[in-house]
Design a protein around this motif. Structure first.
Motif, short mmCIF file in Angstrom:
data_model
loop_
_atom_site.label_atom_id
_atom_site.label_comp_id
_atom_site.label_asym_id
_atom_site.label_seq_id
_atom_site.Cartn_x
_atom_site.Cartn_y
_atom_site.Cartn_z
N GLU A 76 -42.75 71.61 -23.69
CA GLU A 76 -43.40 72.18 -22.51
C GLU A 76 -42.81 73.56 -22.25
O GLU A 76 -41.62 73.78 -22.42
CB GLU A 76 -43.17 71.29 -21.29
N ASP A 77 -43.67 74.49 -21.80
CA ASP A 77 -43.25 75.84 -21.46
C ASP A 77 -42.98 75.92 -19.97
O ASP A 77 -43.85 75.62 -19.16
CB ASP A 77 -44.33 76.85 -21.86
N CYS A 78 -41.78 76.32 -19.59
CA CYS A 78 -41.42 76.47 -18.17
C CYS A 78 -41.88 77.81 -17.61
O CYS A 78 -41.89 77.99 -16.40
CB CYS A 78 -39.91 76.37 -18.00
N ALA A 79 -42.24 78.75 -18.47
CA ALA A 79 -42.72 80.07 -18.06
C ALA A 79 -41.72 80.81 -17.18
O ALA A 79 -42.10 81.60 -16.33
CB ALA A 79 -44.08 79.98 -17.39
N SER A 80 -40.44 80.51 -17.34
CA SER A 80 -39.37 81.15 -16.56
C SER A 80 -39.57 80.98 -15.06
O SER A 80 -39.25 81.86 -14.27
CB SER A 80 -39.25 82.63 -16.93
N ASP A 81 -40.11 79.82 -14.66
CA ASP A 81 -40.43 79.56 -13.26
C ASP A 81 -39.93 78.16 -12.90
O ASP A 81 -40.33 77.17 -13.54
CB ASP A 81 -41.94 79.68 -13.05
N ILE A 82 -39.07 78.05 -11.90
CA ILE A 82 -38.44 76.78 -11.55
C ILE A 82 -39.46 75.71 -11.16
O ILE A 82 -39.38 74.59 -11.66
CB ILE A 82 -37.36 76.97 -10.47
N PRO A 83 -40.43 75.98 -10.27
CA PRO A 83 -41.41 74.92 -9.94
C PRO A 83 -42.20 74.43 -11.15
O PRO A 83 -42.48 73.24 -11.28
CB PRO A 83 -42.33 75.58 -8.91
N LYS A 84 -42.55 75.35 -12.07
CA LYS A 84 -43.26 74.92 -13.28
C LYS A 84 -42.36 74.06 -14.16
O LYS A 84 -42.82 73.10 -14.79
CB LYS A 84 -43.74 76.14 -14.07
N CYS A 85 -41.08 74.38 -14.18
CA CYS A 85 -40.14 73.61 -14.99
C CYS A 85 -39.96 72.21 -14.42
O CYS A 85 -39.90 71.23 -15.16
CB CYS A 85 -38.80 74.35 -15.06
N VAL A 86 -39.90 72.10 -13.11
CA VAL A 86 -39.78 70.78 -12.47
C VAL A 86 -41.02 69.94 -12.76
O VAL A 86 -40.92 68.76 -13.10
CB VAL A 86 -39.55 70.93 -10.95
N SER A 87 -42.20 70.56 -12.66
CA SER A 87 -43.45 69.84 -12.97
C SER A 87 -43.48 69.38 -14.42
O SER A 87 -43.90 68.26 -14.72
CB SER A 87 -44.65 70.72 -12.68
N ALA A 88 -43.05 70.26 -15.31
CA ALA A 88 -43.04 69.92 -16.74
C ALA A 88 -42.06 68.77 -17.01
O ALA A 88 -42.36 67.86 -17.79
CB ALA A 88 -42.68 71.14 -17.57
N ALA A 89 -40.89 68.78 -16.36
CA ALA A 89 -39.92 67.71 -16.54
C ALA A 89 -40.47 66.38 -16.01
O ALA A 89 -40.31 65.33 -16.66
CB ALA A 89 -38.62 68.06 -15.84
N GLN A 90 -41.14 66.43 -14.87
CA GLN A 90 -41.74 65.21 -14.33
C GLN A 90 -42.81 64.66 -15.26
O GLN A 90 -42.92 63.45 -15.43
CB GLN A 90 -42.32 65.48 -12.95
N LYS A 91 -43.59 65.55 -15.88
CA LYS A 91 -44.62 65.11 -16.83
C LYS A 91 -43.97 64.46 -18.05
O LYS A 91 -44.43 63.41 -18.52
CB LYS A 91 -45.48 66.29 -17.27
N LEU A 92 -42.91 65.07 -18.56
CA LEU A 92 -42.23 64.51 -19.73
C LEU A 92 -41.69 63.12 -19.44
O LEU A 92 -41.76 62.23 -20.29
CB LEU A 92 -41.10 65.43 -20.19
N ILE A 93 -41.19 62.93 -18.24
CA ILE A 93 -40.60 61.64 -17.88
C ILE A 93 -41.67 60.59 -17.60
O ILE A 93 -41.64 59.49 -18.15
CB ILE A 93 -39.67 61.79 -16.66
N SER A 94 -42.65 60.93 -16.77
CA SER A 94 -43.61 59.92 -16.32
C SER A 94 -44.80 59.71 -17.26
O SER A 94 -45.23 58.59 -17.46
CB SER A 94 -44.11 60.25 -14.92
N VAL A 95 -45.33 60.78 -17.83
CA VAL A 95 -46.51 60.65 -18.68
C VAL A 95 -46.14 60.42 -20.15
O VAL A 95 -46.63 59.49 -20.78
CB VAL A 95 -47.41 61.91 -18.55
N ASP A 96 -45.25 61.27 -20.66
CA ASP A 96 -44.90 61.18 -22.08
C ASP A 96 -43.82 60.16 -22.38
O ASP A 96 -43.57 59.82 -23.53
CB ASP A 96 -44.46 62.56 -22.59
N LYS A 97 -43.14 59.67 -21.33
CA LYS A 97 -42.08 58.65 -21.47
C LYS A 97 -40.95 59.11 -22.39
O LYS A 97 -40.47 58.36 -23.23
CB LYS A 97 -42.65 57.32 -21.96
N ALA A 98 -40.53 60.36 -22.21
CA ALA A 98 -39.43 60.90 -23.02
C ALA A 98 -38.11 60.20 -22.64
O ALA A 98 -37.84 60.01 -21.46
CB ALA A 98 -39.31 62.41 -22.81
N VAL A 99 -37.31 59.85 -23.64
CA VAL A 99 -36.03 59.21 -23.39
C VAL A 99 -34.93 60.24 -23.21
O VAL A 99 -33.85 59.92 -22.73
CB VAL A 99 -35.66 58.21 -24.50
N ALA A 100 -35.20 61.48 -23.62
CA ALA A 100 -34.24 62.57 -23.47
C ALA A 100 -35.01 63.87 -23.35
O ALA A 100 -36.12 63.99 -23.85
CB ALA A 100 -33.30 62.65 -24.66
N ILE A 101 -34.41 64.83 -22.64
CA ILE A 101 -35.03 66.15 -22.50
C ILE A 101 -34.01 67.20 -22.88
O ILE A 101 -32.89 67.20 -22.40
CB ILE A 101 -35.51 66.39 -21.06
#
Length: 106
Positions: A76-101
């Motif tokens: 996921e691209d955070c685009a050097s923006d904290i809110p986008k990075c938080v959204s991307a991390a939430q997507k990785l955890i809840s949608v993609d079920k990533a075990v590590a980031i």
């Protein structure tokens, strides 16, 4: 007293290892693959570091696959923006079920 602390440390390490090995599986139940998320600043002001970071993680995943590990990278691209990075991390955890980031750099 030193022996007591040594035994406490040994018990903690053995207990932690047992818990890690007997606990919940970290792989996808359907395909047996390990899902790893990656957050990098591929765009924005942090892109000078983020592009290299993304390439390095992709290369390591390719090496692990060659060694026989069934791993899937979701980037996921955070685009050097904290809110986008938080959204991307939430997507990785809840949608993609990533075990590590891995990441982000910034």
């Amino acid at each position: 007293m030193k022996n007591l602390w040594l035994w406490i440390a040994v018990v903690v390490v053995i207990g932690g290892g047992w818990y890690a090995l007997s606990g919940k599986s970290t792989t996808s139940s359907e395909s047996g693959e390990i899902v790893v998320g990656q957050l990098s600043n591929v765009t924005g002001f942090g892109s000078s570091y983020g592009v290299g970071e993304a390439k390095a993680v992709a290369l390591r995943v390719k090496e692990l696959r060659a060694e026989g590990l069934n791993i899937r990278l979701v980037a996921e691209d955070c685009a050097s923006d904290i809110p986008k990075c938080v959204s991307a991390a939430q997507k990785l955890i809840s949608v993609d079920k990533a075990v590590a980031i891995v990441g982000p750099q910034w």
